[in-house]
Design a protein around this motif. Structure first.
Motif, PDB file in Angstrom:
ATOM      1  N   ASP A   1      42.486  -2.531  22.322  1.00 26.41           N
ATOM      2  CA  ASP A   1      43.817  -2.905  21.827  1.00 26.41           C
ATOM      3  C   ASP A   1      44.297  -4.184  22.503  1.00 26.41           C
ATOM      4  O   ASP A   1      44.865  -5.071  21.859  1.00 26.41           O
ATOM      5  CB  ASP A   1      44.822  -1.765  22.082  1.00 26.41           C
ATOM      6  CG  ASP A   1      44.572  -0.571  21.153  1.00 26.41           C
ATOM      7  OD1 ASP A   1      43.590  -0.622  20.369  1.00 26.41           O
ATOM      8  OD2 ASP A   1      45.340   0.406  21.232  1.00 26.41           O
TER       9      ASP A   1
ATOM     10  N   SER B   1      50.515  -4.089  16.089  1.00 25.88           N
ATOM     11  CA  SER B   1      50.070  -2.785  15.585  1.00 25.88           C
ATOM     12  C   SER B   1      49.403  -2.929  14.217  1.00 25.88           C
ATOM     13  O   SER B   1      48.454  -2.206  13.909  1.00 25.88           O
ATOM     14  CB  SER B   1      51.230  -1.774  15.557  1.00 25.88           C
ATOM     15  OG  SER B   1      52.065  -2.047  14.464  1.00 25.88           O
ATOM     16  N   ASN B   2      49.873  -3.893  13.395  1.00 25.11           N
ATOM     17  CA  ASN B   2      49.199  -4.108  12.109  1.00 25.11           C
ATOM     18  C   ASN B   2      47.788  -4.662  12.321  1.00 25.11           C
ATOM     19  O   ASN B   2      46.862  -4.301  11.586  1.00 25.11           O
ATOM     20  CB  ASN B   2      50.021  -5.073  11.237  1.00 25.11           C
ATOM     21  CG  ASN B   2      51.233  -4.385  10.633  1.00 25.11           C
ATOM     22  OD1 ASN B   2      51.309  -3.153  10.610  1.00 25.11           O
ATOM     23  ND2 ASN B   2      52.187  -5.162  10.154  1.00 25.11           N
TER      24      ASN B   2
ATOM     25  N   ILE C   1      45.966  -4.069  14.932  1.00 24.72           N
ATOM     26  CA  ILE C   1      45.165  -2.988  15.526  1.00 24.72           C
ATOM     27  C   ILE C   1      44.808  -1.931  14.475  1.00 24.72           C
ATOM     28  O   ILE C   1      43.680  -1.441  14.425  1.00 24.72           O
ATOM     29  CB  ILE C   1      45.923  -2.348  16.722  1.00 24.72           C
ATOM     30  CG1 ILE C   1      45.966  -3.349  17.881  1.00 24.72           C
ATOM     31  CG2 ILE C   1      45.255  -1.048  17.165  1.00 24.72           C
ATOM     32  CD1 ILE C   1      46.957  -2.969  18.986  1.00 24.72           C
ATOM     33  N   ASN C   2      45.784  -1.601  13.611  1.00 20.69           N
ATOM     34  CA  ASN C   2      45.556  -0.517  12.644  1.00 20.69           C
ATOM     35  C   ASN C   2      45.106  -0.998  11.267  1.00 20.69           C
ATOM     36  O   ASN C   2      44.716  -0.190  10.431  1.00 20.69           O
ATOM     37  CB  ASN C   2      46.842   0.312  12.498  1.00 20.69           C
ATOM     38  CG  ASN C   2      47.276   0.909  13.830  1.00 20.69           C
ATOM     39  OD1 ASN C   2      46.460   1.474  14.552  1.00 20.69           O
ATOM     40  ND2 ASN C   2      48.545   0.746  14.179  1.00 20.69           N
ATOM     41  N   GLY C   3      45.201  -2.320  11.056  1.00 20.27           N
ATOM     42  CA  GLY C   3      44.810  -2.858   9.755  1.00 20.27           C
ATOM     43  C   GLY C   3      46.024  -3.008   8.861  1.00 20.27           C
ATOM     44  O   GLY C   3      47.003  -2.277   8.992  1.00 20.27           O
TER      45      GLY C   3
ATOM     46  N   ALA D   1      41.191  -2.454  10.261  1.00 23.98           N
ATOM     47  CA  ALA D   1      41.675  -2.254  11.629  1.00 23.98           C
ATOM     48  C   ALA D   1      40.863  -3.110  12.593  1.00 23.98           C
ATOM     49  O   ALA D   1      39.629  -3.141  12.529  1.00 23.98           O
ATOM     50  CB  ALA D   1      41.555  -0.783  12.015  1.00 23.98           C
ATOM     51  N   LYS D   2      41.576  -3.833  13.443  1.00 20.83           N
ATOM     52  CA  LYS D   2      40.960  -4.719  14.445  1.00 20.83           C
ATOM     53  C   LYS D   2      39.991  -5.719  13.810  1.00 20.83           C
ATOM     54  O   LYS D   2      39.028  -6.158  14.429  1.00 20.83           O
ATOM     55  CB  LYS D   2      40.229  -3.903  15.527  1.00 20.83           C
ATOM     56  CG  LYS D   2      41.184  -3.023  16.325  1.00 20.83           C
ATOM     57  CD  LYS D   2      40.483  -2.214  17.376  1.00 20.83           C
ATOM     58  CE  LYS D   2      41.518  -1.429  18.201  1.00 20.83           C
ATOM     59  NZ  LYS D   2      40.929  -0.575  19.210  1.00 20.83           N
TER      60      LYS D   2
END
Ligand code: HEC
Length: 158
Positions: free
Chosen positions: A143, A124-125, A127-129, A135-136
């Motif tokens: 995802d 999740s980090n 994916i969200n930065g 992010a990504k």
């Protein structure tokens, strides 16, 4: 036949011969001229072809550019899931060198420490930065692709 009649017919014959000779000469000159000009014509053709191509390129360029941007932006919006190695390629910009303080892939200790947060948190980090990482990684990835990249990074940092 009188003297004058003889010379008339002589003149007529001479005149005819001269006309034929001049016609032949004209034909020869025409043939020679067309030989001499064929090289020049070829060059002119090639040049006007080139000019046409450039002119066409200029005329369609705004459309071409527009098409290029549409094509370039379209696939990223619907990008399919990639394999781990493919997915990691853009991440390598930071994670191979440690740019911006990114944890370097291959550094087992660093990644073992990160992994104590749990794989889901790492996903999740990513994916969200997190921190300096956008992010990504700043990419337009699915995802699942980001998760595959994280798995690949963990796999290669043991
Ligand atoms: C612009 C540089 C940059 C790119 C590109 C980048 N990262 Fe990162 N990444 C970082 C930095 C910097 C950190 C450390 C952030 C921190 O801990 O403050 C980091 C941390 C991480 C972490 C650890 C997160 C955590 O919770 O400890 C993961 C996982 C990760 N990145 C995955 C990826 C993946 C997958 C990609 C490619 C899709 C990627 N990164 C692309 C800079 C980048």
């Amino acid at each position: 036949m009188s003297e004058s009649q003889m010379s008339d017919s002589k003149f007529n014959r001479l005149f005819l011969i001269m006309i034929i000779a001049m016609s032949v000469l004209t034909i020869i000159l025409m043939v020679l001229a067309s030989f001499a000009s064929s090289d020049v014509n070829e060059e002119l053709d090639a040049q006007s072809d080139l000019e046409n191509t450039q002119a066409v390129a200029e005329r369609i360029s705004p459309v071409g550019e527009f098409a290029a941007t549409t094509v370039a932006s379209a696939p990223t919006a619907v990008i399919a899931d990639l394999t781990g190695a493919e997915a990691y390629a853009p991440c390598a910009a930071c994670h191979a060198s440690g740019a911006a303080g990114a944890p370097i892939v291959g550094d087992a200790t660093t990644w073992a420490n990160r992994l104590t947060k749990g794989a889901e948190t790492l996903y999740s980090n990513a994916i969200n930065g997190i921190g300096a990482m956008p992010a990504k990684g700043g990419m337009n990835l699915s995802d699942n692709t980001v998760k595959a990249a994280v798995d690949y990074m963990l796999e290669n940092s043991k």
